[in-house]
Design a protein around this motif. Structure first.
Motif, mmCIF file in Angstrom:
data_model
loop_
_atom_site.group_PDB
_atom_site.id
_atom_site.type_symbol
_atom_site.label_atom_id
_atom_site.label_comp_id
_atom_site.label_asym_id
_atom_site.label_seq_id
_atom_site.Cartn_x
_atom_site.Cartn_y
_atom_site.Cartn_z
ATOM 1 N N PRO A 156 5.520 12.524 6.150
ATOM 2 C CA PRO A 156 6.127 11.190 6.222
ATOM 3 C C PRO A 156 5.681 10.319 5.053
ATOM 4 N N GLN A 157 6.463 9.299 4.781
ATOM 5 C CA GLN A 157 6.048 8.282 3.826
ATOM 6 C C GLN A 157 5.064 7.316 4.465
ATOM 7 N N ILE A 158 5.255 7.085 5.767
ATOM 8 C CA ILE A 158 4.442 6.100 6.484
ATOM 9 C C ILE A 158 3.828 6.758 7.716
ATOM 10 N N LEU A 159 2.530 6.541 7.899
ATOM 11 C CA LEU A 159 1.815 7.013 9.080
ATOM 12 C C LEU A 159 1.441 5.809 9.932
ATOM 13 N N LEU A 160 1.892 5.806 11.184
ATOM 14 C CA LEU A 160 1.602 4.731 12.125
ATOM 15 C C LEU A 160 0.618 5.241 13.172
ATOM 16 N N LEU A 161 -0.479 4.525 13.348
ATOM 17 C CA LEU A 161 -1.539 4.952 14.262
ATOM 18 C C LEU A 161 -1.826 3.833 15.262
ATOM 19 N N ASP A 162 -1.628 4.129 16.525
ATOM 20 C CA ASP A 162 -1.879 3.143 17.580
ATOM 21 C C ASP A 162 -3.279 3.364 18.154
ATOM 22 N N GLU A 163 -4.213 2.528 17.719
ATOM 23 C CA GLU A 163 -5.605 2.603 18.168
ATOM 24 C C GLU A 163 -6.174 4.014 18.001
ATOM 25 N N PRO A 164 -6.245 4.525 16.783
ATOM 26 C CA PRO A 164 -6.688 5.914 16.560
ATOM 27 C C PRO A 164 -8.146 6.164 16.899
ATOM 28 N N THR A 165 -8.947 5.099 17.055
ATOM 29 C CA THR A 165 -10.370 5.288 17.361
ATOM 30 C C THR A 165 -10.687 5.096 18.842
ATOM 31 N N THR A 166 -9.671 4.764 19.654
ATOM 32 C CA THR A 166 -9.900 4.597 21.095
ATOM 33 C C THR A 166 -10.390 5.901 21.715
ATOM 34 N N TYR A 167 -11.330 5.810 22.618
ATOM 35 C CA TYR A 167 -11.924 6.941 23.347
ATOM 36 C C TYR A 167 -12.885 7.771 22.477
ATOM 37 N N LEU A 168 -13.134 7.358 21.230
ATOM 38 C CA LEU A 168 -14.031 8.122 20.364
ATOM 39 C C LEU A 168 -15.364 7.404 20.225
ATOM 40 N N ASP A 169 -16.451 8.195 20.101
ATOM 41 C CA ASP A 169 -17.746 7.572 19.839
ATOM 42 C C ASP A 169 -17.799 7.121 18.379
ATOM 43 N N ILE A 170 -18.881 6.447 18.010
ATOM 44 C CA ILE A 170 -18.954 5.798 16.707
ATOM 45 C C ILE A 170 -18.794 6.795 15.563
ATOM 46 N N SER A 171 -19.459 7.951 15.654
ATOM 47 C CA SER A 171 -19.392 8.916 14.559
ATOM 48 C C SER A 171 -17.979 9.467 14.382
ATOM 49 N N HIS A 172 -17.273 9.700 15.502
ATOM 50 C CA HIS A 172 -15.917 10.220 15.407
ATOM 51 C C HIS A 172 -14.930 9.140 14.962
ATOM 52 N N GLN A 173 -15.198 7.884 15.320
ATOM 53 C CA GLN A 173 -14.385 6.793 14.793
ATOM 54 C C GLN A 173 -14.477 6.771 13.269
ATOM 55 N N HIS A 174 -15.688 6.866 12.760
ATOM 56 C CA HIS A 174 -15.910 6.871 11.312
ATOM 57 C C HIS A 174 -15.207 8.068 10.670
ATOM 58 N N GLU A 175 -15.301 9.216 11.320
ATOM 59 C CA GLU A 175 -14.687 10.447 10.808
ATOM 60 C C GLU A 175 -13.171 10.287 10.663
ATOM 61 N N VAL A 176 -12.530 9.728 11.671
ATOM 62 C CA VAL A 176 -11.074 9.577 11.648
ATOM 63 C C VAL A 176 -10.647 8.546 10.606
ATOM 64 N N LEU A 177 -11.345 7.423 10.542
ATOM 65 C CA LEU A 177 -10.962 6.385 9.599
ATOM 66 C C LEU A 177 -11.240 6.792 8.154
ATOM 67 N N GLU A 178 -12.283 7.568 7.933
ATOM 68 C CA GLU A 178 -12.538 8.092 6.593
ATOM 69 C C GLU A 178 -11.421 9.062 6.178
ATOM 70 N N LEU A 179 -10.934 9.840 7.131
ATOM 71 C CA LEU A 179 -9.812 10.744 6.842
ATOM 72 C C LEU A 179 -8.566 9.939 6.479
ATOM 73 N N VAL A 180 -8.306 8.879 7.225
ATOM 74 C CA VAL A 180 -7.148 8.025 6.928
ATOM 75 C C VAL A 180 -7.261 7.455 5.522
ATOM 76 N N ARG A 181 -8.451 6.994 5.167
ATOM 77 C CA ARG A 181 -8.638 6.436 3.825
ATOM 78 C C ARG A 181 -8.482 7.513 2.749
ATOM 79 N N GLU A 182 -8.957 8.726 3.046
ATOM 80 C CA GLU A 182 -8.809 9.833 2.100
ATOM 81 C C GLU A 182 -7.332 10.152 1.870
ATOM 82 N N LEU A 183 -6.567 10.209 2.946
ATOM 83 C CA LEU A 183 -5.142 10.509 2.823
ATOM 84 C C LEU A 183 -4.419 9.414 2.049
#
Length: 259
Positions: A156-183
């Motif tokens: 896709p050209q645009i990725l929409l994420l609805d609360e992608p860190t919900t239900y994740l602990d702090i380390s996994h929140q960081h992991e997902v958001l770092e991936l988003v920034r990398e992409l």
């Protein structure tokens, strides 16, 4: 690239989003923040056309989404919900392969090019070692990455994420958001996401839109948005806002309830 112009959304004759407008430029990361029940997820669903709106327009590259088929939209935009669930026996590879179906004709099998894209998406999200494992056996962060890999396979050209860190602990929140920034950094992918954490929104976003009571309270850069006045008015909290010399982004420290 994406223009939201004066959209309003109703549920059972009650207006949830009112006369909302903003624009997202190509390659930006935009976060949507606001109190619970303010309409953040509703707004994101309307942008993805998962939810209808009774007035206003949403345009992608100058084309009204209402004039596009679901398949055409899926080829340009992908939305992941708060909580995604795959069948217990579905592997990472099988899940990611679903990202190719918007590009296929009915009953058309995956071709060599599709398999290359699937393997690329799995590798890009650092899941190669989990390729043949059931998604249900993964940790929260790994599972979220698998769903993002499926979105990547959709190209896709645009990725929409609805609360992608919900239900994740702090380390996994960081992991997902770092991936988003990398992409975003490596591929120039435009990202819109709903976040609750103000510091995450500040750190990972180019611009932030604040929703309050279904209306746009403010839209701008983290420097423009993350102020003590905004936090007091929107969240009814007193706060301190500092600037890290390393991050060059506002850092919010909540103090107490505003009186």
């Amino acid at each position: 690239m994406l223009a939201v112009d004066s959209i309003s959304i109703r549920y059972d004759q009650k207006t949830i989003i009112r006369d909302f407008s903003f624009q997202v430029e190509e390659g930006e990361v935009v976060s949507i923040i606001g109190p619970n029940g303010s309409g953040k997820s509703t707004l994101l669903k309307a942008v993805s056309r998962q939810l209808s709106y009774f007035s206003g327009t949403v345009q992608l590259d100058g084309i009204n989404l209402k004039s596009m088929s679901s398949k055409q939209i899926a080829q340009k935009m992908c939305m992941l919900s708060q909580k995604n669930q795959a069948p217990n026996d579905m592997t990472v590879f099988e899940l990611v392969s679903y990202g190719r179906y918007p590009h296929k004709k009915w009953f058309q099998k995956l071709q060599a090019e599709d398999h290359e894209i699937i393997e690329w998406a799995i590798a890009k999200t650092h899941l190669t070692q989990y390729r043949d494992r059931p998604v249900a056996s993964l940790s929260g962060g790994e599972s979220q990455r698998a769903w993002i890999a499926m979105a990547l396979a959709q190209r896709p050209q645009i990725l929409l994420l609805d609360e992608p860190t919900t239900y994740l602990d702090i380390s996994h929140q960081h992991e997902v958001l770092e991936l988003v920034r990398e992409l975003n950094g490596e591929m120039g992918m435009t990202v819109m996401m709903v976040l609750h954490d103000l510091n995450q929104a500040s750190y990972y976003s180019d611009r932030v839109v604040v929703v309050q009571g279904g209306e746009k309270a403010i839209y701008g850069t983290p420097d423009e948005v993350m102020t003590t006045d905004m936090i007091r008015q929107v969240y009814q909290m007193n706060s301190e806002v500092q600037y890290s010399p390393i991050e060059q982004k506002p850092r919010i420290h909540l103090l107490n309830t505003a009186r």
